[in-house]
Design an enzyme around this catalytic site. Structure first.
Site, short mmCIF file in Angstrom:
data_model
loop_
_atom_site.label_atom_id
_atom_site.label_comp_id
_atom_site.label_asym_id
_atom_site.label_seq_id
_atom_site.Cartn_x
_atom_site.Cartn_y
_atom_site.Cartn_z
N CYS A 106 0.86 -1.19 0.00
CA CYS A 106 0.00 0.00 0.00
C CYS A 106 0.89 1.23 0.00
O CYS A 106 1.85 1.31 0.78
CB CYS A 106 -0.91 -0.01 1.23
SG CYS A 106 -2.04 1.41 1.30
N HIS A 148 -8.64 -3.45 -3.48
CA HIS A 148 -7.80 -2.69 -2.55
C HIS A 148 -8.28 -1.24 -2.44
O HIS A 148 -8.44 -0.71 -1.33
CB HIS A 148 -6.35 -2.74 -3.05
CG HIS A 148 -5.36 -2.05 -2.18
ND1 HIS A 148 -4.45 -2.72 -1.41
CD2 HIS A 148 -5.11 -0.72 -1.99
CE1 HIS A 148 -3.69 -1.83 -0.76
NE2 HIS A 148 -4.07 -0.62 -1.10
N GLU A 149 -8.51 -0.58 -3.59
CA GLU A 149 -8.89 0.83 -3.57
C GLU A 149 -10.32 1.03 -3.06
O GLU A 149 -10.60 2.01 -2.36
CB GLU A 149 -8.71 1.47 -4.95
CG GLU A 149 -7.29 1.41 -5.49
CD GLU A 149 -6.21 1.97 -4.58
OE1 GLU A 149 -6.51 2.83 -3.72
OE2 GLU A 149 -5.06 1.53 -4.71
N HIS A 152 -10.18 1.12 0.56
CA HIS A 152 -9.82 2.47 1.03
C HIS A 152 -11.06 3.36 1.12
O HIS A 152 -11.25 4.07 2.11
CB HIS A 152 -8.79 3.13 0.12
CG HIS A 152 -7.37 2.78 0.42
ND1 HIS A 152 -6.80 2.93 1.66
CD2 HIS A 152 -6.39 2.29 -0.39
CE1 HIS A 152 -5.54 2.54 1.62
NE2 HIS A 152 -5.27 2.15 0.38
#
Length: 188
Positions: A106, A148-149, A152
């Site tokens: 990350c 992953h994003e 976030h």
């Protein structure tokens, strides 16, 4: 603004680190697709490029908007670049669900990587930089980037998905190289 312009413009911004509150809270939906968003996207592309990343969420540069950019390869090695506002990720279930254990890192914890099992493919739905609906299904780095994003955007860092021992090792790995990543990295 077309993605081809967004990737040319912009200024790299400092990437904030895990532990900063904006990274651990859900982001606000994007509702205005005007000039401010376009400038933010250009800065996000510049930051991602400077950091040699696969993708970047707005929260990683301190902006609590539900948008991320990506610039990475899909399951067949094709380079894909784009924007997703207000993303939702759908993951395969049942017999279609194949997990891939792959090294993940990350940009908000630079220099540290560990294996994390995620589904091989994901479908990301949302809006493009103009507010038009989009839906993209991908595997490879891009499919993992979507997961992953979007994490976030939902206030989740990938360390939240790790067992305690593995997460502690990830932090130790970052601490060993953290002097290479100043607080203004990668802006300089």
């Amino acid at each position: 603004m077309p993605v081809s312009e967004l990737v040319r413009l912009g200024t790299a911004q400092p990437i904030i680190r895990w532990g900063t509150p904006v990274l651990h809270a859900p982001a606000r939906p994007v509702t205005d697709f005007g000039g401010d968003l376009q400038e933010l996207l250009a800065d996000m592309f510049a930051t991602n490029t400077a950091a040699d990343g696969a993708g970047l969420a707005a929260q990683q540069i301190g902006v609590d908007l539900a948008v991320f950019i990506y610039d990475c390869t899909d399951e067949v090695g094709t380079q894909r670049t784009g924007v997703v506002c207000n993303p939702v990720v759908d993951l395969p279930e049942g017999v279609d669900r194949q997990l891939v254990d792959y090294g993940e890192g990350c940009l908000s914890l630079p220099g540290a990587y560990t294996d994390l099992a995620r589904p091989a493919f994901s479908t990301c739905r949302g809006l493009d930089q103009y507010g038009n609906p989009i839906e993209i299904t991908a595997g490879g780095t891009l499919g993992r980037c979507f997961q992953h994003e979007t994490d976030h955007i939902n206030g989740i860092v990938f360390g939240d998905r790790l067992p305690t021992r593995k997460r502690k090792k990830l932090y130790r790995d970052h601490d060993e190289v953290s002097d290479q990543y100043t607080v203004d990295w990668p802006a300089r």
